[in-house]
Scaffold this motif. Structure first.
Motif, short mmCIF file in Angstrom:
data_model
loop_
_atom_site.label_atom_id
_atom_site.label_comp_id
_atom_site.label_asym_id
_atom_site.label_seq_id
_atom_site.Cartn_x
_atom_site.Cartn_y
_atom_site.Cartn_z
N LEU A 35 0.84 -1.19 0.00
CA LEU A 35 0.00 0.00 0.00
C LEU A 35 0.87 1.24 0.00
CD1 LEU A 35 -2.53 -1.27 2.68
CD2 LEU A 35 -2.81 -1.29 0.20
N LEU A 36 0.49 2.21 -0.81
CA LEU A 36 1.24 3.45 -0.94
C LEU A 36 0.33 4.64 -0.69
CD1 LEU A 36 3.04 2.56 -4.29
CD2 LEU A 36 4.01 2.42 -1.99
N CYS A 37 0.93 5.72 -0.18
CA CYS A 37 0.22 6.98 0.02
C CYS A 37 1.07 8.08 -0.60
CB CYS A 37 -0.01 7.25 1.51
SG CYS A 37 -0.79 8.84 1.86
N LYS A 38 0.60 8.65 -1.68
CA LYS A 38 1.33 9.68 -2.43
C LYS A 38 2.72 9.17 -2.82
CE LYS A 38 -1.15 13.36 -0.07
NZ LYS A 38 -1.06 14.54 0.78
N VAL A 78 -8.95 -1.88 3.94
CA VAL A 78 -7.93 -0.95 4.40
C VAL A 78 -8.60 0.39 4.72
CG1 VAL A 78 -5.78 0.25 3.83
CG2 VAL A 78 -6.24 -2.03 2.87
N PRO A 79 -8.60 0.82 5.99
CA PRO A 79 -9.08 2.17 6.28
C PRO A 79 -8.11 3.16 5.63
CG PRO A 79 -8.70 0.91 8.31
CD PRO A 79 -8.18 0.11 7.18
N ASN A 80 -8.63 4.12 4.89
CA ASN A 80 -7.78 5.01 4.11
C ASN A 80 -7.59 6.36 4.79
OD1 ASN A 80 -6.41 6.38 2.16
ND2 ASN A 80 -7.87 6.02 0.53
N TYR A 81 -6.42 6.52 5.44
CA TYR A 81 -6.07 7.78 6.10
C TYR A 81 -5.20 8.66 5.19
CZ TYR A 81 -7.69 5.64 10.42
OH TYR A 81 -8.45 5.04 11.39
N CYS A 82 -4.89 8.18 4.01
CA CYS A 82 -4.01 8.89 3.09
C CYS A 82 -4.64 10.21 2.67
CB CYS A 82 -3.73 8.02 1.86
SG CYS A 82 -2.56 8.77 0.72
N GLY A 83 -3.95 11.30 2.93
CA GLY A 83 -4.44 12.62 2.57
C GLY A 83 -5.41 13.22 3.57
N SER A 84 -5.69 12.50 4.66
CA SER A 84 -6.62 13.05 5.66
C SER A 84 -5.90 14.09 6.50
CB SER A 84 -7.20 11.94 6.54
OG SER A 84 -6.18 11.33 7.30
N VAL A 124 -0.89 -0.76 -4.43
CA VAL A 124 -2.11 0.04 -4.54
C VAL A 124 -1.84 1.43 -3.96
CG1 VAL A 124 -4.53 0.25 -3.85
CG2 VAL A 124 -3.58 -2.00 -4.38
N GLU A 125 -2.06 2.45 -4.77
CA GLU A 125 -1.95 3.84 -4.34
C GLU A 125 -3.28 4.25 -3.72
OE1 GLU A 125 -1.07 7.22 -3.13
OE2 GLU A 125 0.58 6.38 -4.32
N LEU A 126 -3.24 4.71 -2.46
CA LEU A 126 -4.46 5.08 -1.74
C LEU A 126 -4.87 6.54 -1.91
CD1 LEU A 126 -3.83 3.09 1.56
CD2 LEU A 126 -5.40 2.52 -0.29
N HIS A 127 -3.93 7.40 -2.29
CA HIS A 127 -4.25 8.82 -2.43
C HIS A 127 -5.24 9.02 -3.57
CE1 HIS A 127 -3.80 13.09 -1.92
NE2 HIS A 127 -3.54 13.22 -3.21
N ASN A 128 -6.36 9.67 -3.27
CA ASN A 128 -7.43 9.91 -4.25
C ASN A 128 -7.98 8.63 -4.86
OD1 ASN A 128 -7.38 12.71 -3.92
ND2 ASN A 128 -5.77 12.95 -5.43
N ASN A 129 -7.90 7.55 -4.11
CA ASN A 129 -8.40 6.26 -4.61
C ASN A 129 -9.79 6.02 -4.03
OD1 ASN A 129 -8.97 3.61 -5.28
ND2 ASN A 129 -6.90 2.88 -4.87
N ASP A 130 -10.80 6.16 -4.87
CA ASP A 130 -12.18 5.95 -4.44
C ASP A 130 -12.69 4.58 -4.86
OD1 ASP A 130 -12.34 8.48 -3.27
OD2 ASP A 130 -12.88 9.40 -5.20
N ASP A 131 -11.81 3.77 -5.47
CA ASP A 131 -12.23 2.43 -5.90
C ASP A 131 -12.53 1.57 -4.69
OD1 ASP A 131 -11.81 3.16 -8.49
OD2 ASP A 131 -9.82 2.25 -8.62
N SER A 132 -13.60 0.84 -4.77
CA SER A 132 -13.94 -0.10 -3.72
C SER A 132 -14.91 -1.11 -4.30
CB SER A 132 -14.59 0.61 -2.53
OG SER A 132 -14.71 -0.27 -1.44
#
Length: 157
Positions: free
Chosen positions: A29-32, A84-90, A127-135
């Motif tokens: 998992l990646l964030c930015k 995965v709870p997505n805290y990226c960019g929060s 998987v890039e989590l930043h701006n990722n709305d896929d689910s």
């Protein structure tokens, strides 16, 4: 009463027994572009009416990698997914950070083993989590906007 018992007896055995399954899920998992390090990853069992059942929780390592092997059961079939709870960019607010939803990746049936030792590895890749709305949310948790499934989590810093 006899009619109900007769109808139940006509159901295929699959709907009258509990299914079991083992899964092995891995990924990064990646964030930015940076590792999403030391964050929670879970495997849940999908329940289409009631709250989903958590099978396992782990954290990513310093590189954002995770690896989980878990066995579970459900009625009538097992339908696990990686969450995965997505805290990226929060944003941090008053010492708390809240997730912007979560990423759900359903584990295909071909990766579920009916024994206690998994036969295949389900690799979600990087998987890039930043701006990722896929689910891949399913069931009432999606339809009722998270009444039966978590859509946001908060943690203290």
């Amino acid at each position: 009463m006899i009619k109900i018992l007769l109808l139940i007896s006509l159901l295929p055995p699959r709907y009258l027994s509990i299914s079991e399954g083992t899964v092995y899920a891995v990924g990064q998992l990646l964030c930015k572009g940076q590792p999403y390090a030391y964050e929670h990853v879970r495997i849940y069992e999908k329940n289409y009416v009631f709250r989903d059942s958590e099978w396992m929780e782990t954290k990513t390592d310093q590189y954002g990698n995770f690896s989980m092997k878990v066995w579970g059961s459900d009625y009538p079939t097992v339908t696990p997914y990686v969450y995965v709870p997505n805290y990226c960019g929060s944003k941090l607010s008053v010492g708390r950070r809240c997730s912007s939803g979560g990423l759900q990746i359903n584990i295909p049936a071909s990766y579920i083993t009916e024994r206690h030792v998994p036969e295949k590895e389900f690799d979600i890749g990087s998987v890039e989590l930043h701006n990722n709305d896929d689910s891949e949310r399913l069931g009432l948790g999606y339809i009722l906007w998270g009444v039966f499934a978590k859509t946001m989590e908060c943690k203290d810093y």
